[in-house]
Scaffold this active site. Structure first.
Site, mmCIF file in Angstrom:
data_model
loop_
_atom_site.group_PDB
_atom_site.id
_atom_site.type_symbol
_atom_site.label_atom_id
_atom_site.label_comp_id
_atom_site.label_asym_id
_atom_site.label_seq_id
_atom_site.Cartn_x
_atom_site.Cartn_y
_atom_site.Cartn_z
ATOM 1 N N THR A 173 50.303 12.186 53.305
ATOM 2 C CA THR A 173 50.037 12.446 51.881
ATOM 3 C C THR A 173 48.825 13.359 51.814
ATOM 4 O O THR A 173 47.928 13.260 52.640
ATOM 5 C CB THR A 173 49.702 11.110 51.160
ATOM 6 O OG1 THR A 173 50.896 10.377 51.015
ATOM 7 C CG2 THR A 173 49.075 11.335 49.796
ATOM 8 N N ARG A 230 60.871 3.661 44.111
ATOM 9 C CA ARG A 230 59.517 3.168 44.377
ATOM 10 C C ARG A 230 58.479 4.268 44.095
ATOM 11 O O ARG A 230 58.669 5.427 44.436
ATOM 12 C CB ARG A 230 59.436 2.715 45.829
ATOM 13 C CG ARG A 230 58.066 2.180 46.266
ATOM 14 C CD ARG A 230 57.282 3.222 47.022
ATOM 15 N NE ARG A 230 55.987 2.718 47.465
ATOM 16 C CZ ARG A 230 55.011 3.496 47.918
ATOM 17 N NH1 ARG A 230 55.174 4.815 47.987
ATOM 18 N NH2 ARG A 230 53.864 2.997 48.272
ATOM 19 N N VAL A 231 57.388 3.902 43.455
ATOM 20 C CA VAL A 231 56.286 4.837 43.209
ATOM 21 C C VAL A 231 55.015 4.180 43.721
ATOM 22 O O VAL A 231 54.787 2.989 43.478
ATOM 23 C CB VAL A 231 56.151 5.151 41.702
ATOM 24 C CG1 VAL A 231 54.964 6.079 41.460
ATOM 25 C CG2 VAL A 231 57.433 5.784 41.165
ATOM 26 N N GLY A 232 54.197 4.944 44.426
ATOM 27 C CA GLY A 232 52.948 4.403 44.976
ATOM 28 C C GLY A 232 51.754 4.707 44.096
ATOM 29 O O GLY A 232 51.872 4.900 42.881
ATOM 30 N N ASP A 233 50.604 4.778 44.718
ATOM 31 C CA ASP A 233 49.344 4.968 43.980
ATOM 32 C C ASP A 233 49.066 6.422 43.609
ATOM 33 O O ASP A 233 48.351 6.694 42.632
ATOM 34 C CB ASP A 233 48.181 4.465 44.837
ATOM 35 C CG ASP A 233 48.079 5.242 46.161
ATOM 36 O OD1 ASP A 233 49.128 5.444 46.814
ATOM 37 O OD2 ASP A 233 46.970 5.664 46.529
ATOM 38 N N GLY A 256 47.314 6.120 51.839
ATOM 39 C CA GLY A 256 47.513 4.875 52.572
ATOM 40 C C GLY A 256 48.599 4.045 51.904
ATOM 41 O O GLY A 256 49.435 4.579 51.166
ATOM 42 N N GLY A 295 50.218 2.477 49.334
ATOM 43 C CA GLY A 295 49.980 2.666 47.905
ATOM 44 C C GLY A 295 49.881 1.375 47.125
ATOM 45 O O GLY A 295 49.064 1.264 46.194
HETATM 46 N N1 ASP Z 1 49.736 6.441 49.176
HETATM 47 C C1 ASP Z 1 51.048 7.004 49.372
HETATM 48 C C2 ASP Z 1 52.052 6.105 48.678
HETATM 49 O O1 ASP Z 1 51.903 4.908 48.739
HETATM 50 C C3 ASP Z 1 51.450 7.152 50.790
HETATM 51 C C4 ASP Z 1 50.394 7.691 51.737
HETATM 52 O O2 ASP Z 1 49.295 8.030 51.341
HETATM 53 O O3 ASP Z 1 50.675 7.794 52.952
HETATM 54 O O4 ASP Z 1 53.017 6.609 48.141
#
Ligand code: ASP
Length: 314
Positions: free
Chosen positions: A185, A213-216, A237, A239
């Protein structure tokens, strides 16, 4: 993978002492474990592309452009680089398609734009910017191609985004039942000559993630945040843990209300991420003083550039 905070030592890198209000650009391209694919050639490629991203963003800052312009320029370079998990080379969902998210926030006015579930946008950060500049809204889920075109966003078909390396990662994740395979990312935070801050993050999410799915990363305050009063932050990281911790905004609050130094604020927020069994990292450019790159995973691809020099870490 599940871990507790106790086996996650943190690493912190501060940028060289910048002029208190001088221009500064800090970038990351993901945190995680060292991959066995991390050959010297691959590492050279990663470091070369981090340098290109720093050069692109910093050249703008030097010419007096805004922090927002610099952040977008650096992110575009990394979105176009196949080894990072954003744009060309984004991670694949369990259905074998890309689903990309991005967020852009400016510290002077607290304006923010974000989008999630993008499948055709060459540079997702440009979608975030269009949402911020062309609409009265903050976030769009799966905006249609017609809408995207009307915003001036460059589109590509799915073959542009999907690389052999990502197909292989998906195959591995699915065959060994490993849900989480991450890395790459990308994000950028900057301070311009006017002292304005900006933060941007762009991601393909996590390999083999469930559809939808959606992360941070696209969530303001979780993976991305900027306020001229405090800090600009971009996270990477697991999320889910960053969302539960409202990590990026927490760093700002700790600085504003707790009087903490940005590095201490970030360390505390990352401890909270670890308590949610998450690992990863953050980059921070404060309103004044040096930038911070901090991670509690094995590695983080990151770098910085200021009038005092530049450094790339992978
Ligand atoms: N933070 C991102 C997510 O959870 C993934 C990543 O940073 O590797 O979508």
């Amino acid at each position: 993978m599940t871990r507790t905070e106790h086996d996650l030592p943190q690493s912190t890198i501060e940028t060289a002492d910048a002029d208190p209000n001088g221009i500064l650009l800090v970038i990351h391209a993901g945190a995680g474990e060292y991959s066995r694919k991390n050959t010297p050639d691959r590492r050279a490629q990663v470091e070369g592309d981090l340098r290109k991203a720093l050069d692109a963003g910093y050249a703008l800052l030097e010419r007096g452009a805004t922090a927002e312009d610099a952040v977008c320029a650096a992110i575009r370079v990394m979105e176009d680089a196949p080894e990072f998990n954003a744009g060309h080379g984004a991670a694949l969902t369990s259905e074998g398609i890309v689903s990309m998210d991005a967020c852009l926030m400016t510290g002077a006015d607290g304006e923010v734009g974000a989008a999630c579930g993008l499948t055709t946008s060459k540079n997702p950060i440009e979608v975030a910017r269009a949402v911020k500049e062309r609409t009265k809204h903050v976030m769009f889920a799966e905006p249609g191609d017609e809408e995207l075109r009307s915003w001036g966003v460059e589109l590509r078909d799915s073959s542009y985004f999907i690389t052999d390396a990502r197909r292989e990662s998906l195959r591995e994740a699915q065959s060994n039942g490993d849900e989480w395979e991450k890395h790459g990312t990308i994000g950028a935070v900057a301070r311009d000559a006017q002292g304005n801050l900006a933060a941007g993050t762009s991601t393909g999410g996590i390999t083999n993630q469930m559809p939808g799915r959606v992360g941070d990363s696209p969530l303001p305050g979780c993976g991305t945040y900027a306020s001229n009063e405090t800090v600009a932050v971009s996270c990477t990281g697991i999320g889910e843990a960053f969302v539960k911790e409202v990590a990026a905004h927490q760093v700002s609050d700790r600085v504003l209300f707790g009087g903490q130094k940005p590095a201490d604020a970030a360390a505390a927020a990352l401890d909270g991420v670890a308590r949610h069994n998450g690992d990863g990292g953050m980059i921070i450019v404060p309103a004044e003083g040096p930038g911070v790159m901090i991670f509690n995973s094995e590695m983080m691809n990151c770098g910085w550039m200021s009038p005092r020099g530049s450094h790339v870490h992978s």
